[in-house]
Design a protein around this motif. Structure first.
Motif, PDB file in Angstrom:
ATOM      1  N   THR A  56       0.826  -1.211   0.000  1.00 38.36           N
ATOM      2  CA  THR A  56       0.000   0.000   0.000  1.00 38.36           C
ATOM      3  C   THR A  56       0.857   1.257   0.000  1.00 38.36           C
ATOM      4  OG1 THR A  56      -1.755  -1.163   1.205  1.00 38.36           O
ATOM      5  CG2 THR A  56      -1.810   1.237   1.242  1.00 38.36           C
ATOM      6  N   SER A  57       1.916   1.251   0.807  1.00 42.18           N
ATOM      7  CA  SER A  57       2.776   2.438   0.879  1.00 42.18           C
ATOM      8  C   SER A  57       3.511   2.678  -0.428  1.00 42.18           C
ATOM      9  CB  SER A  57       3.780   2.291   2.030  1.00 42.18           C
ATOM     10  OG  SER A  57       4.623   1.179   1.835  1.00 42.18           O
ATOM     11  N   LEU A  58       3.885   1.606  -1.126  1.00 37.40           N
ATOM     12  CA  LEU A  58       4.555   1.761  -2.413  1.00 37.40           C
ATOM     13  C   LEU A  58       3.602   2.332  -3.457  1.00 37.40           C
ATOM     14  CD1 LEU A  58       6.697  -1.517  -2.611  1.00 37.40           C
ATOM     15  CD2 LEU A  58       7.539   0.822  -2.337  1.00 37.40           C
ATOM     16  N   HIS A  59       2.354   1.874  -3.414  1.00 38.27           N
ATOM     17  CA  HIS A  59       1.358   2.390  -4.361  1.00 38.27           C
ATOM     18  C   HIS A  59       1.134   3.879  -4.110  1.00 38.27           C
ATOM     19  CE1 HIS A  59      -1.569   1.402  -7.444  1.00 38.27           C
ATOM     20  NE2 HIS A  59      -2.455   2.185  -6.842  1.00 38.27           N
ATOM     21  N   TRP A  60       1.012   4.259  -2.848  1.00 40.25           N
ATOM     22  CA  TRP A  60       0.852   5.690  -2.517  1.00 40.25           C
ATOM     23  C   TRP A  60       2.063   6.489  -2.979  1.00 40.25           C
ATOM     24  CZ3 TRP A  60       4.173   8.356   0.814  1.00 40.25           C
ATOM     25  CH2 TRP A  60       3.839   9.711   1.021  1.00 40.25           C
ATOM     26  N   ALA A  61       3.253   5.973  -2.720  1.00 39.09           N
ATOM     27  CA  ALA A  61       4.475   6.693  -3.088  1.00 39.09           C
ATOM     28  C   ALA A  61       4.542   6.939  -4.591  1.00 39.09           C
ATOM     29  CB  ALA A  61       5.703   5.914  -2.624  1.00 39.09           C
ATOM     30  N   ALA A  62       4.162   5.924  -5.380  1.00 40.71           N
ATOM     31  CA  ALA A  62       4.253   6.043  -6.828  1.00 40.71           C
ATOM     32  C   ALA A  62       3.230   7.022  -7.395  1.00 40.71           C
ATOM     33  CB  ALA A  62       4.073   4.668  -7.468  1.00 40.71           C
ATOM     34  N   ILE A  63       1.993   6.978  -6.867  1.00 45.39           N
ATOM     35  CA  ILE A  63       0.918   7.797  -7.432  1.00 45.39           C
ATOM     36  C   ILE A  63       0.811   9.165  -6.762  1.00 45.39           C
ATOM     37  CG2 ILE A  63      -1.588   7.938  -7.728  1.00 45.39           C
ATOM     38  CD1 ILE A  63      -1.667   4.990  -8.160  1.00 45.39           C
ATOM     39  N   HIS A  64       1.056   9.226  -5.457  1.00 44.37           N
ATOM     40  CA  HIS A  64       0.840  10.468  -4.721  1.00 44.37           C
ATOM     41  C   HIS A  64       2.094  11.019  -4.033  1.00 44.37           C
ATOM     42  CE1 HIS A  64      -3.529  10.506  -5.211  1.00 44.37           C
ATOM     43  NE2 HIS A  64      -3.527   9.213  -4.943  1.00 44.37           N
ATOM     44  N   GLY A  65       2.888  10.143  -3.429  1.00 43.76           N
ATOM     45  CA  GLY A  65       4.003  10.616  -2.616  1.00 43.76           C
ATOM     46  C   GLY A  65       5.024  11.431  -3.391  1.00 43.76           C
ATOM     47  N   LEU A  66       5.507  10.889  -4.511  1.00 48.23           N
ATOM     48  CA  LEU A  66       6.503  11.610  -5.306  1.00 48.23           C
ATOM     49  C   LEU A  66       5.930  12.883  -5.927  1.00 48.23           C
ATOM     50  CD1 LEU A  66       8.352   8.600  -6.974  1.00 48.23           C
ATOM     51  CD2 LEU A  66       9.107  10.000  -5.042  1.00 48.23           C
ATOM     52  N   PRO A  67       4.726  12.826  -6.548  1.00 51.98           N
ATOM     53  CA  PRO A  67       4.139  14.086  -7.036  1.00 51.98           C
ATOM     54  C   PRO A  67       3.913  15.104  -5.924  1.00 51.98           C
ATOM     55  CG  PRO A  67       3.027  12.215  -8.030  1.00 51.98           C
ATOM     56  CD  PRO A  67       3.921  11.663  -6.967  1.00 51.98           C
ATOM     57  N   ARG A  68       3.545  14.640  -4.738  1.00 48.21           N
ATOM     58  CA  ARG A  68       3.305  15.544  -3.612  1.00 48.21           C
ATOM     59  C   ARG A  68       4.581  16.311  -3.262  1.00 48.21           C
ATOM     60  NH1 ARG A  68      -0.021  16.042   0.907  1.00 48.21           N
ATOM     61  NH2 ARG A  68       1.003  16.525   2.877  1.00 48.21           N
ATOM     62  N   ALA A  69       5.704  15.588  -3.155  1.00 47.48           N
ATOM     63  CA  ALA A  69       6.970  16.230  -2.814  1.00 47.48           C
ATOM     64  C   ALA A  69       7.375  17.232  -3.881  1.00 47.48           C
ATOM     65  CB  ALA A  69       8.052  15.172  -2.620  1.00 47.48           C
ATOM     66  N   TYR A  70       7.196  16.844  -5.139  1.00 49.82           N
ATOM     67  CA  TYR A  70       7.592  17.715  -6.236  1.00 49.82           C
ATOM     68  C   TYR A  70       6.718  18.971  -6.290  1.00 49.82           C
ATOM     69  CZ  TYR A  70       8.905  19.249 -10.893  1.00 49.82           C
ATOM     70  OH  TYR A  70       9.349  19.994 -11.951  1.00 49.82           O
ATOM     71  N   LEU A  71       5.406  18.788  -6.167  1.00 50.20           N
ATOM     72  CA  LEU A  71       4.503  19.931  -6.244  1.00 50.20           C
ATOM     73  C   LEU A  71       4.714  20.899  -5.087  1.00 50.20           C
ATOM     74  CD1 LEU A  71       1.235  18.142  -7.399  1.00 50.20           C
ATOM     75  CD2 LEU A  71       2.497  19.871  -8.690  1.00 50.20           C
ATOM     76  N   LYS A  72       4.999  20.371  -3.915  1.00 44.69           N
ATOM     77  CA  LYS A  72       5.251  21.257  -2.776  1.00 44.69           C
ATOM     78  C   LYS A  72       6.505  22.094  -3.007  1.00 44.69           C
ATOM     79  CE  LYS A  72       2.805  19.144   1.092  1.00 44.69           C
ATOM     80  NZ  LYS A  72       2.151  20.411   1.468  1.00 44.69           N
ATOM     81  N   THR A  73       7.514  21.480  -3.597  1.00 43.07           N
ATOM     82  CA  THR A  73       8.732  22.228  -3.916  1.00 43.07           C
ATOM     83  C   THR A  73       8.433  23.337  -4.921  1.00 43.07           C
ATOM     84  OG1 THR A  73      10.138  20.310  -3.503  1.00 43.07           O
ATOM     85  CG2 THR A  73      11.063  22.062  -4.876  1.00 43.07           C
ATOM     86  N   GLN A  74       7.673  22.992  -5.958  1.00 43.99           N
ATOM     87  CA  GLN A  74       7.320  23.986  -6.969  1.00 43.99           C
ATOM     88  C   GLN A  74       6.427  25.080  -6.394  1.00 43.99           C
ATOM     89  OE1 GLN A  74       9.819  22.859  -9.241  1.00 43.99           O
ATOM     90  NE2 GLN A  74       8.380  24.043 -10.451  1.00 43.99           N
ATOM     91  N   ALA A  75       5.549  24.718  -5.459  1.00 42.81           N
ATOM     92  CA  ALA A  75       4.679  25.719  -4.836  1.00 42.81           C
ATOM     93  C   ALA A  75       5.500  26.732  -4.051  1.00 42.81           C
ATOM     94  CB  ALA A  75       3.665  25.027  -3.931  1.00 42.81           C
ATOM     95  N   ARG A  76       6.520  26.253  -3.356  1.00 44.12           N
ATOM     96  CA  ARG A  76       7.383  27.171  -2.599  1.00 44.12           C
ATOM     97  C   ARG A  76       8.113  28.137  -3.527  1.00 44.12           C
ATOM     98  NH1 ARG A  76       8.136  22.482   0.715  1.00 44.12           N
ATOM     99  NH2 ARG A  76       9.981  21.860  -0.476  1.00 44.12           N
ATOM    100  N   ARG A  77       8.308  27.722  -4.765  1.00 43.86           N
ATOM    101  CA  ARG A  77       8.965  28.581  -5.752  1.00 43.86           C
ATOM    102  C   ARG A  77       7.988  29.515  -6.442  1.00 43.86           C
ATOM    103  NH1 ARG A  77      12.719  23.788  -8.483  1.00 43.86           N
ATOM    104  NH2 ARG A  77      14.212  23.607  -6.747  1.00 43.86           N
ATOM    105  N   GLY A  78       6.702  29.419  -6.066  1.00 46.06           N
ATOM    106  CA  GLY A  78       5.698  30.342  -6.591  1.00 46.06           C
ATOM    107  C   GLY A  78       4.918  29.860  -7.782  1.00 46.06           C
TER     108      GLY A  78
END
Length: 430
Positions: free
Chosen positions: A3-25
């Protein structure tokens, strides 16, 4: 671990990336992840629209242009998004497939929301006749009756939460009856729908994902029991007809039921809640409705346009294609900001003004368009019209008691609670 791997692939990695981009405006990343931005995502949609009709971001193409959104939704050159088929490295796709929990998730195959024709056409034809305008007209008396019962119960109180005590209860009762879901199971269906709604977002937290998976697991259990019951004791409802028809496997029945149940009340709950708040923030418009009740259908369209219950969807290009003056490669994803498109000044004059007499309000794309246009749009419109009109006619002095909190969701835009003082009640029922 699976379950955690499925979350990481679909949501976890995009979540980390989008948060980084959000901080950049990045305005798109902020729409997806910044809770503060959810107070008014339309300001960020304006920023995206100012950059062009179609904008390239590091994560996806994105548009808030009404014309582009409408054309992409109607185009056969674009298809729906399936996580296991995204344009990501092959090992990532393999991981998504290998860790699929195979729960009745309404946004993954074989749910028709995640299928393109001809498979989509096959599923939709099986249920479409139950949601036609003619079929919904036959339900009008029952919608009136349930609305009256709910308002009668509210009439014994001074205060109420207009979401949990009213907006949720009406569409949940109607769709449950349409699907033959008994009252004692309805609470489990609502819980599954509420938790599973988070899966429509991108980059949800591990906590929200686990909660959604637990809810879908419970949904699979009660749907398994329910379908067996309908097979033994069929009734006059959609699911009984599908079971008797024998054209769908049990897994297909579960996914179809989950989609119909979730879509059957989620959109209407947000429509009613958003409508209550919009009308009470614009008392002149509510006064106009009181004076001219014939304006209610148009008011519903303006509520849908002004604060769309569904904020975005996405499509992938099935071939290399030019859209809005930009070249999009085969397999690339384009995110369509439905709520942003509904505020496009090229289509709607003074788009940030709430005007129930707006002549072209129905041009909104809140119910999508094309082959995936919302199956329950007529039902949602009817429920919204009856509910909001009856509520305000029965409680003409109703007022919102304190600032209503939003749901912790991005895509399904609505309120978690609307605390209200009901005030005096008229004597006659609608």
């Amino acid at each position: 671990m699976k379950t955690s791997l499925h979350w990481a692939a679909i949501h976890g990695l995009p979540r980390a990336y989008l948060k980084t981009q959000a901080r950049r405006g990045d305005p798109f990343a902020r729409i997806m992840t910044d809770r503060r931005a959810q107070a008014n995502p339309y300001l960020l949609a304006d920023r995206i629209r100012e950059q062009g009709r179609v904008v390239r971001t590091p994560y996806t193409w994105v548009t808030a242009d009404h014309g582009v959104v409408r054309d992409v939704l109607r185009s056969t050159d674009f298809g729906v998004i399936v996580p296991a088929e995204l344009d990501v490295p092959r090992p990532m796709r393999a991981l998504i497939r290998a860790t699929d929990p195979r729960l009745p998730n309404p946004i993954e195959p074989p749910a028709m929301l995640s299928l393109d024709p001809p498979a989509h056409t096959r599923y939709r034809k099986l249920v479409a006749q139950e949601f036609t305008p003619r079929a919904v007209r036959r339900l009008t008396d029952r919608i009136d009756e349930v609305t009256g019962e709910l308002l009668a119960a509210l009439g014994t109180r001074q205060r109420a939460d207009l979401i949990t005590d009213f907006a949720v209860e009406l569409p949940a009762a109607i769709i449950s009856e349409m699907l033959g879901i008994p009252r004692d199971v309805r609470r489990r269906m609502l819980a599954a729908g509420e938790a599973g709604a988070a899966l429509l977002d991108t980059g949800i937290s591990w906590r929200a994902y686990r909660r959604a998976q637990a809810a879908l697991l419970d949904a699979r259990e009660f749907l398994d029991e329910h379908l067996d019951l309908l097979r033994a004791e069929p009734g006059d409802n959609i699911l009984s007809a599908l079971v008797a028809g024998g054209q769908l496997t049990k897994r297909e029945l579960m996914y179809t039921t989950a989609l119909l149940a979730g879509a059957g009340f989620e959109t209407t709950v947000n429509l009613i809640g958003n409508g209550v708040v919009a009308l009470h923030e614009h008392p002149d418009q509510l006064d106009l409705l009181t004076a001219e009740p014939g304006l209610w259908p148009g008011a519903i369209e303006e509520i849908l346009r002004y604060d769309s219950p569904v904020q975005w969807t996405a499509r992938k290009a099935l071939r290399d294609i030019e859209v809005g003056g930009r070249r999009i490669s085969r397999g690339a994803v384009i995110t369509l900001l439905l709520g942003g498109a509904n505020r496009d000044p090229e289509i709607f004059t003074d788009p940030n003004t709430f005007d129930i007499t707006r002549s072209n309000a129905r041009e909104h794309v809140s119910f999508s368009s094309g082959v995936h246009a919302c199956l329950g749009a007529t039902l949602a419109r009817t429920e919204g019209t009856i509910a909001l009109r009856a509520l305000h006619e029965q409680f003409p002095t109703l007022r919102i008691e304190s600032a209503p909190p939003r749901r912790e969701l991005v895509n399904l835009r609505g309120y978690a609670h609307i605390p209200a003082l009901l005030g005096s009640r008229t004597r006659s029922m609608v």
